[in-house]
Design an enzyme around this catalytic site. Structure first.
Site, PDB file in Angstrom:
ATOM      1  N   GLY A 116       0.737  -1.083  -0.057  1.00 24.75           N
ATOM      2  CA  GLY A 116       0.089  -0.136   0.004  1.00 24.75           C
ATOM      3  C   GLY A 116       0.917   1.010  -0.197  1.00 24.75           C
ATOM      4  N   THR A 143     -11.166   1.694  -6.190  1.00 24.15           N
ATOM      5  CA  THR A 143     -12.301   2.454  -6.515  1.00 24.15           C
ATOM      6  C   THR A 143     -12.866   2.211  -7.743  1.00 24.15           C
ATOM      7  OG1 THR A 143     -11.611   4.156  -4.655  1.00 24.15           O
ATOM      8  CG2 THR A 143     -13.411   4.817  -6.215  1.00 24.15           C
ATOM      9  N   GLY A 227      -4.602  13.895  -6.561  1.00 18.62           N
ATOM     10  CA  GLY A 227      -5.403  13.121  -5.970  1.00 18.62           C
ATOM     11  C   GLY A 227      -5.409  13.565  -4.579  1.00 18.62           C
ATOM     12  N   GLY A 325     -26.113  11.688  22.606  1.00 17.25           N
ATOM     13  CA  GLY A 325     -26.508  10.334  22.272  1.00 17.25           C
ATOM     14  C   GLY A 325     -27.150  10.355  20.901  1.00 17.25           C
ATOM     15  N   GLU A 348      -5.034   7.687  -0.821  1.00 17.54           N
ATOM     16  CA  GLU A 348      -4.027   8.614  -1.608  1.00 17.54           C
ATOM     17  C   GLU A 348      -2.760   8.823  -0.612  1.00 17.54           C
ATOM     18  OE1 GLU A 348      -5.327  10.221  -4.626  1.00 17.54           O
ATOM     19  OE2 GLU A 348      -7.486   9.455  -4.206  1.00 17.54           O
ATOM     20  N   GLU A 352       0.446   9.494   7.946  1.00 15.42           N
ATOM     21  CA  GLU A 352       2.057   9.228   8.174  1.00 15.42           C
ATOM     22  C   GLU A 352       3.005   9.432   6.696  1.00 15.42           C
ATOM     23  OE1 GLU A 352      -0.362   7.268   9.135  1.00 15.42           O
ATOM     24  OE2 GLU A 352      -0.213   7.647  11.234  1.00 15.42           O
TER      25      GLU A 352
HETATM   26  C1  LIG Z   1     -12.149   3.572   0.513  1.00 19.85           C
HETATM   27  C2  LIG Z   1     -10.670   3.388  -0.323  1.00 19.85           C
HETATM   28  C3  LIG Z   1     -10.589   3.662  -1.630  1.00 19.85           C
HETATM   29  C4  LIG Z   1      -9.288   3.548  -2.069  1.00 19.85           C
HETATM   30  N1  LIG Z   1      -9.210   3.628  -3.709  1.00 19.85           N
HETATM   31  C5  LIG Z   1      -7.766   3.362  -4.095  1.00 19.85           C
HETATM   32  C6  LIG Z   1      -7.945   3.288  -5.528  1.00 19.85           C
HETATM   33  O1  LIG Z   1      -8.800   3.717  -6.239  1.00 19.85           O
HETATM   34  N2  LIG Z   1      -6.746   2.831  -6.049  1.00 19.85           N
HETATM   35  C7  LIG Z   1      -5.494   2.694  -5.224  1.00 19.85           C
HETATM   36  O2  LIG Z   1      -4.655   2.111  -6.082  1.00 19.85           O
HETATM   37  N3  LIG Z   1      -5.635   2.419  -3.835  1.00 19.85           N
HETATM   38  C8  LIG Z   1      -6.881   2.958  -3.414  1.00 19.85           C
HETATM   39  N4  LIG Z   1      -6.755   2.753  -1.872  1.00 19.85           N
HETATM   40  C9  LIG Z   1      -5.782   2.457  -1.241  1.00 19.85           C
HETATM   41  C10 LIG Z   1      -5.160   3.381  -0.417  1.00 19.85           C
HETATM   42  O3  LIG Z   1      -4.495   4.161  -1.265  1.00 19.85           O
HETATM   43  C11 LIG Z   1      -4.257   2.659   0.695  1.00 19.85           C
HETATM   44  O4  LIG Z   1      -4.964   1.950   1.386  1.00 19.85           O
HETATM   45  C12 LIG Z   1      -3.061   3.508   1.458  1.00 19.85           C
HETATM   46  O5  LIG Z   1      -2.294   4.018   0.529  1.00 19.85           O
HETATM   47  C13 LIG Z   1      -2.493   2.827   2.276  1.00 19.85           C
HETATM   48  O6  LIG Z   1      -1.935   1.206   2.020  1.00 19.85           O
HETATM   49  P1  LIG Z   1      -2.449   0.333   3.003  1.00 19.85           P
HETATM   50  O7  LIG Z   1      -3.774   0.015   3.369  1.00 19.85           O
HETATM   51  O8  LIG Z   1      -1.710  -0.960   2.300  1.00 19.85           O
HETATM   52  O9  LIG Z   1      -1.869   0.484   4.502  1.00 19.85           O
HETATM   53  P2  LIG Z   1      -0.109   0.326   4.854  1.00 19.85           P
HETATM   54  O10 LIG Z   1       0.783   0.674   4.082  1.00 19.85           O
HETATM   55  O11 LIG Z   1      -0.111  -1.213   5.271  1.00 19.85           O
HETATM   56  O12 LIG Z   1      -0.184   1.104   6.003  1.00 19.85           O
HETATM   57  C14 LIG Z   1      -0.420   0.757   7.472  1.00 19.85           C
HETATM   58  C15 LIG Z   1      -0.262   1.490   8.494  1.00 19.85           C
HETATM   59  O13 LIG Z   1       1.251   1.696   8.488  1.00 19.85           O
HETATM   60  C16 LIG Z   1       1.580   3.123   8.390  1.00 19.85           C
HETATM   61  N5  LIG Z   1       2.910   2.974   7.709  1.00 19.85           N
HETATM   62  C17 LIG Z   1       3.321   2.465   6.548  1.00 19.85           C
HETATM   63  N6  LIG Z   1       4.671   2.774   5.911  1.00 19.85           N
HETATM   64  C18 LIG Z   1       4.694   3.614   6.952  1.00 19.85           C
HETATM   65  C19 LIG Z   1       6.319   4.275   7.252  1.00 19.85           C
HETATM   66  N7  LIG Z   1       7.182   4.444   6.296  1.00 19.85           N
HETATM   67  N8  LIG Z   1       6.289   5.290   8.045  1.00 19.85           N
HETATM   68  C20 LIG Z   1       5.278   5.370   9.178  1.00 19.85           C
HETATM   69  N9  LIG Z   1       4.115   4.737   9.015  1.00 19.85           N
HETATM   70  C21 LIG Z   1       3.815   4.173   7.995  1.00 19.85           C
HETATM   71  C22 LIG Z   1       0.528   3.706   7.606  1.00 19.85           C
HETATM   72  O14 LIG Z   1       0.570   5.006   7.667  1.00 19.85           O
HETATM   73  C23 LIG Z   1      -0.717   3.011   8.232  1.00 19.85           C
HETATM   74  O15 LIG Z   1      -0.930   3.512   9.330  1.00 19.85           O
HETATM   75  C24 LIG Z   1      -8.278   3.048  -1.378  1.00 19.85           C
HETATM   76  C25 LIG Z   1      -8.211   2.844  -0.060  1.00 19.85           C
HETATM   77  C26 LIG Z   1      -9.609   3.136   0.392  1.00 19.85           C
HETATM   78  C27 LIG Z   1      -9.638   2.985   2.121  1.00 19.85           C
END
Ligand SMILES: Cc1cc2nc3c(=O)[nH]c(=O)nc-3n(C[C@H](O)[C@H](O)[C@H](O)COP(=O)(O)OP(=O)(O)OC[C@H]3O[C@@H](n4cnc5c(N)ncnc54)[C@H](O)[C@@H]3O)c2cc1C
Length: 366
Positions: A116, A143, A227, A325, A348, A352
């Site tokens: 991610g 999305t 974005g 409430g 996006e 963090e």
């Molecule tokens: C409703 C929704 C729509 C979305 N739509 C799209 C889309 O259209 N296309 C697409 O490609 N993606 C989409 N996403 C994905 C979104 O961009 C990712 O969820 C986001 O980038 C975070 O990735 P992850 O969920 O894998 O979290 P992770 O990367 O696993 O992060 C988990 C936690 O660790 C923290 N973390 C990770 N790395 C570090 C670091 N180096 N230092 C400090 N903290 C860190 C993060 O901040 C987070 O708190 C969507 C997400 C949602 C919820």
């Protein structure tokens, strides 16, 4: 925009949220207003508006429904914008008019189950075979993953080159090997469709590369900059929706023989909500203006996204608190705004990741 959102979206918002219904029936009406090709040039059927216009549109939609705002933002700022900015002439002619007219819904898939925040590590692979690209891998959180018609998909074409080996591809719905996963059951923005994708020996013509091979991640990061501004706008709109309903309720609800808005403790909350939202709004407008002026805005878009999304979640919680409430019940809109706001600190690039970008920009510009 405000009239449209109140008239066409507000009456259905809770119902769409409960049913997790993506309002496909709304798409022709969005398209009629130019909302399916907001910044796309008129040459390709778009409305040719600026980024600041785009931001105000997303803000007003989100003030009524975060899910619709998220869908319009992703369709425009991610999918359509990637094709418009990096596509070849024939690709723009082929895909943009249908996207702008609402005949196609756009999706953009970078995130994967294991990657991610660390986007450069994506594992989806594409190999060239007899004039076709063959893609294998999985995408998550896309999305419009289940209702989309045209997908911009990032995949690695040279894994040994890491982020520099990532390429963007155009894949049409119905292409054998491309399947949508289950629609995710989300906390908020439930009217927006979110689903994973599976690519299993998905063969697409060689010409479906979007931009240059190996430059997909660089392009994706530029797209994410826009974005982030749209996500900041969404946060401002959702936050404003929270404040609107808290303000109204505080004047109606009486305790100790007077409206709760007479209590300074409630007034202070309202004042802080307004102040944080004003700050978030101007940061967002400024980032949009910089992008409209074709100036570099990496720092400003991350600052706007970080401040606005954290503000929206905080403001949302205050609105629930002001409702007491009743804020916990679906009979009032406060709980939905709070739920909808949370995605802004995640999508996006999480808060963090925004802080990492902001610090990197600060340290490198010294
Ligand atoms: C409703 C929704 C729509 C979305 N739509 C799209 C889309 O259209 N296309 C697409 O490609 N993606 C989409 N996403 C994905 C979104 O961009 C990712 O969820 C986001 O980038 C975070 O990735 P992850 O969920 O894998 O979290 P992770 O990367 O696993 O992060 C988990 C936690 O660790 C923290 N973390 C990770 N790395 C570090 C670091 N180096 N230092 C400090 N903290 C860190 C993060 O901040 C987070 O708190 C969507 C997400 C949602 C919820």
């Amino acid at each position: 925009m405000r009239d449209f959102a109140r008239r066409e979206i507000a009456p259905h918002s809770l119902e769409w949220d409960e049913a997790q219904h993506f309002p496909i029936e709304l798409v022709p009406r969005l398209a009629a207003l130019g909302l399916m090709g907001i910044t796309i040039s008129q040459q390709y059927g778009g409305a040719e508006m600026g980024i600041l216009d785009f931001v105000i549109i997303i803000e007003e939609l989100a003030r009524v429904d975060g899910g619709v705002a998220l869908s319009v933002a992703a369709h425009n700022a991610l999918c359509a914008s990637h094709i418009f900015r990096f596509g070849a002439q024939d690709q723009k002619k082929k895909y943009l008019p249908a996207l702008a007219a609402g005949g196609s819904v756009g999706a953009w898939a970078l995130t994967e189950p294991g990657f991610g925040s660390h986007a450069a590590g994506i594992q989806t692979r594409a190999r060239l075979e007899g004039g076709f690209w063959v893609l294998n891998g999985a995408k998550s959180f896309t999305t419009h993953g289940s209702c989309g018609d045209i997908f911009v998909v990032m995949a690695s074409t040279s894994p040994e080159q890491g982020g520099r080996g990532i390429t963007a591809f155009l894949i049409e719905k119905g292409t054998p090997g491309l399947t949508s996963g289950k629609k995710e059951n989300k906390l908020g923005c439930r009217a927006s469709d979110t689903a994973g994708l599976t690519l299993e020996d998905c063969r697409i013509p060689e010409g479906n590369v979007l931009g240059k091979a190996g430059e997909g991640l660089t392009a994706a990061l530029q797209i994410l900059e826009g974005g982030r501004i749209s996500m900041a706008a969404m946060a401002v709109g959702i936050g404003q929706g929270s404040l609107d309903c808290a303000l109204k309720y505080s004047k109606e609800r009486e305790q100790f023989g007077r409206p709760i808005s007479d209590f300074q403790g409630v007034q202070f909350k309202l004042a802080q909500m307004e102040s944080r939202l004003q700050a978030a709004r101007w940061l967002t407008y400024r980032a949009a203006w910089l992008q409209d002026s074709q100036r570099r805005c990496t720092l400003e878009s991350s600052v706007a996204k970080y401040v606005a999304s954290e503000a929206a979640v905080w403001v949302g919680e205050q609105a629930v608190q002001i409702h007491g409430g009743y804020g916990y019940l679906k009979d009032y809109p406060a709980e939905k705004y709070w739920r909808d706001s949370k995605v802004c600190t995640l999508g996006e690039g999480t808060s963090e990741i925004q802080k990492i970008i902001i610090a990197r920009e600060l340290l490198h510009s010294q």
